[in-house]
Design a protein around this motif. Structure first.
Motif, short mmCIF file in Angstrom:
data_model
loop_
_atom_site.label_atom_id
_atom_site.label_comp_id
_atom_site.label_asym_id
_atom_site.label_seq_id
_atom_site.Cartn_x
_atom_site.Cartn_y
_atom_site.Cartn_z
N ASN A 22 0.82 -1.22 0.00
CA ASN A 22 0.00 0.00 0.00
C ASN A 22 0.85 1.27 0.00
OD1 ASN A 22 -2.23 -1.66 0.03
ND2 ASN A 22 -2.51 -1.52 2.24
N ARG A 23 1.94 1.23 -0.78
CA ARG A 23 2.80 2.40 -0.94
C ARG A 23 2.83 2.87 -2.40
NH1 ARG A 23 6.89 3.45 2.84
NH2 ARG A 23 6.10 3.06 4.94
N LEU A 24 1.78 2.57 -3.15
CA LEU A 24 1.75 2.99 -4.55
C LEU A 24 1.89 4.50 -4.66
CD1 LEU A 24 1.42 2.48 -7.56
CD2 LEU A 24 -1.06 2.34 -7.22
N TRP A 25 1.39 5.23 -3.68
CA TRP A 25 1.50 6.69 -3.73
C TRP A 25 2.95 7.16 -3.73
CZ3 TRP A 25 3.42 9.50 0.56
CH2 TRP A 25 3.62 8.74 1.74
N SER A 53 -0.54 -6.11 -1.55
CA SER A 53 -1.02 -4.73 -1.51
C SER A 53 -2.44 -4.64 -2.06
CB SER A 53 -0.08 -3.86 -2.36
OG SER A 53 -0.25 -2.50 -2.12
N ASP A 54 -3.25 -3.76 -1.49
CA ASP A 54 -4.62 -3.63 -1.97
C ASP A 54 -4.92 -2.20 -2.44
OD1 ASP A 54 -4.77 -2.30 0.44
OD2 ASP A 54 -6.14 -3.71 1.39
N ASP A 55 -3.90 -1.56 -3.03
CA ASP A 55 -4.06 -0.19 -3.50
C ASP A 55 -3.95 -0.09 -5.03
OD1 ASP A 55 -1.41 -0.79 -3.80
OD2 ASP A 55 -0.64 0.95 -2.72
N GLU A 56 -4.36 -1.15 -5.73
CA GLU A 56 -4.35 -1.18 -7.20
C GLU A 56 -2.95 -1.28 -7.79
OE1 GLU A 56 -7.21 -1.56 -8.70
OE2 GLU A 56 -8.25 -1.31 -6.78
N LEU A 57 -1.97 -1.67 -7.00
CA LEU A 57 -0.61 -1.83 -7.51
C LEU A 57 -0.57 -2.84 -8.65
CD1 LEU A 57 2.47 -1.49 -7.49
CD2 LEU A 57 2.57 -3.08 -5.57
N ASP A 58 -1.30 -3.94 -8.50
CA ASP A 58 -1.27 -5.00 -9.50
C ASP A 58 -1.76 -4.50 -10.87
OD1 ASP A 58 -0.44 -7.73 -9.66
OD2 ASP A 58 -2.51 -8.30 -10.03
N THR A 59 -2.69 -3.58 -10.85
CA THR A 59 -3.19 -3.00 -12.10
C THR A 59 -2.23 -1.94 -12.63
OG1 THR A 59 -5.49 -3.38 -11.43
CG2 THR A 59 -5.10 -1.72 -13.14
#
Length: 258
Positions: A22-25, A53-59
């Motif tokens: 959850n560090r995509l930002w 991570s559940d912040d859309e990193l995979d996308t």
């Protein structure tokens, strides 16, 4: 006849090992530049662990498929752990790496222009452990400025040490513990400064936000330093003897146990 100098040795591959929960930002700022630096240097890769991570990193990461295809980015997806644990996540990234040298590069850190300098040091002293840091205005290291965890060493020595100690609590002291054990193991340690850009600064609350622990970063650090000191007292330089391998998805295409 004059002596013909030997041709220079080819550069050894360096793997920059990054983890994200959850560090995509932050990663959205650092990763594009780090990939560019790795590509320009050659014989380098970024190993990125998505630690569930559940912040859309995979996308988001799919926009760099061309880097995956060319071996510049190695994307490792851990899909089971609900909480972040720094030592475990960092070990996954390092163990999934393919380079002769492994460098911890936190998600909030920039490689900058350091690759040629580090590579030159390893060409001169192949078993060196390098500590990158960004000095304050007075030239001293500030452990809180985000640059403390940049640690590079030969993969063979990382494996011999067992990597980061997974018996530590999720955050705090894992970097200094690895360096201290490596020094006691016999590695020569040098510090190499890096100027801006170097890191995005985090608060202590942000560091522990996804660990699932009620403890503060400082509380974890105090407990972890006791374990780290005990490692040295007992001569416990190699850790994680009973580590259970973890199944991860690599580059969206194949499962691997590391």
């Amino acid at each position: 006849m004059p002596t013909v100098p030997a041709p220079p040795s080819p550069p050894q591959k360096i793997s920059y090992c990054t983890t994200c929960k959850n560090r995509l930002w932050q990663l959205s700022d650092t990763l594009p530049d780090n990939l560019r630096r790795a590509e320009e240097a050659g014989d380098s890769e970024i190993v990125l662990v998505n630690y569930n991570s559940d912040d859309e990193l995979d996308t988001w990461i799919r926009r760099f498929q061309h880097c995956i295809d060319r071996g510049i980015l190695r994307y490792v997806h851990e899909q089971s752990e609900p909480f972040f644990h720094a030592s475990k996540a960092k070990n996954l990234a390092h163990l999934a790496a393919t380079g002769r040298y492994v460098v911890n590069l936190d998600a909030d850190n920039f490689i900058g222009d350091t690759i040629p300098a580090w590579r030159a040091l390893w060409a001169e002293e192949p078993d060196l452990l390098i500590r990158g840091f960004s000095p304050n205005a007075d030239g001293r290291l500030d452990p809180g400025n985000g640059s403390y965890g940049r640690i590079g060493l030969p993969r063979a020595h990382f494996d011999a040490l067992g990597g980061y100690d997974e018996q530590l609590l999720p955050m705090g002291c894992q970097d200094s513990d690895l360096v201290d054990r490596a020094r006691a193991y016999g590695l020569h340690v040098v510090r190499v400064p890096q100027q801006v850009p170097f890191a995005i600064r985090n608060t202590d609350d942000e560091k522990v936000k996804h660990t699932g622990s009620p403890l503060s970063w400082l509380d974890m650090w105090h407990q972890n330093i006791e374990r780290a000191q005990d490692n040295l007292r007992r001569g416990r330089l190699t850790v994680n003897h009973d580590r259970v391998p973890v199944k991860v998805l690599v580059n969206f295409t194949r499962w691997m146990t590391v």
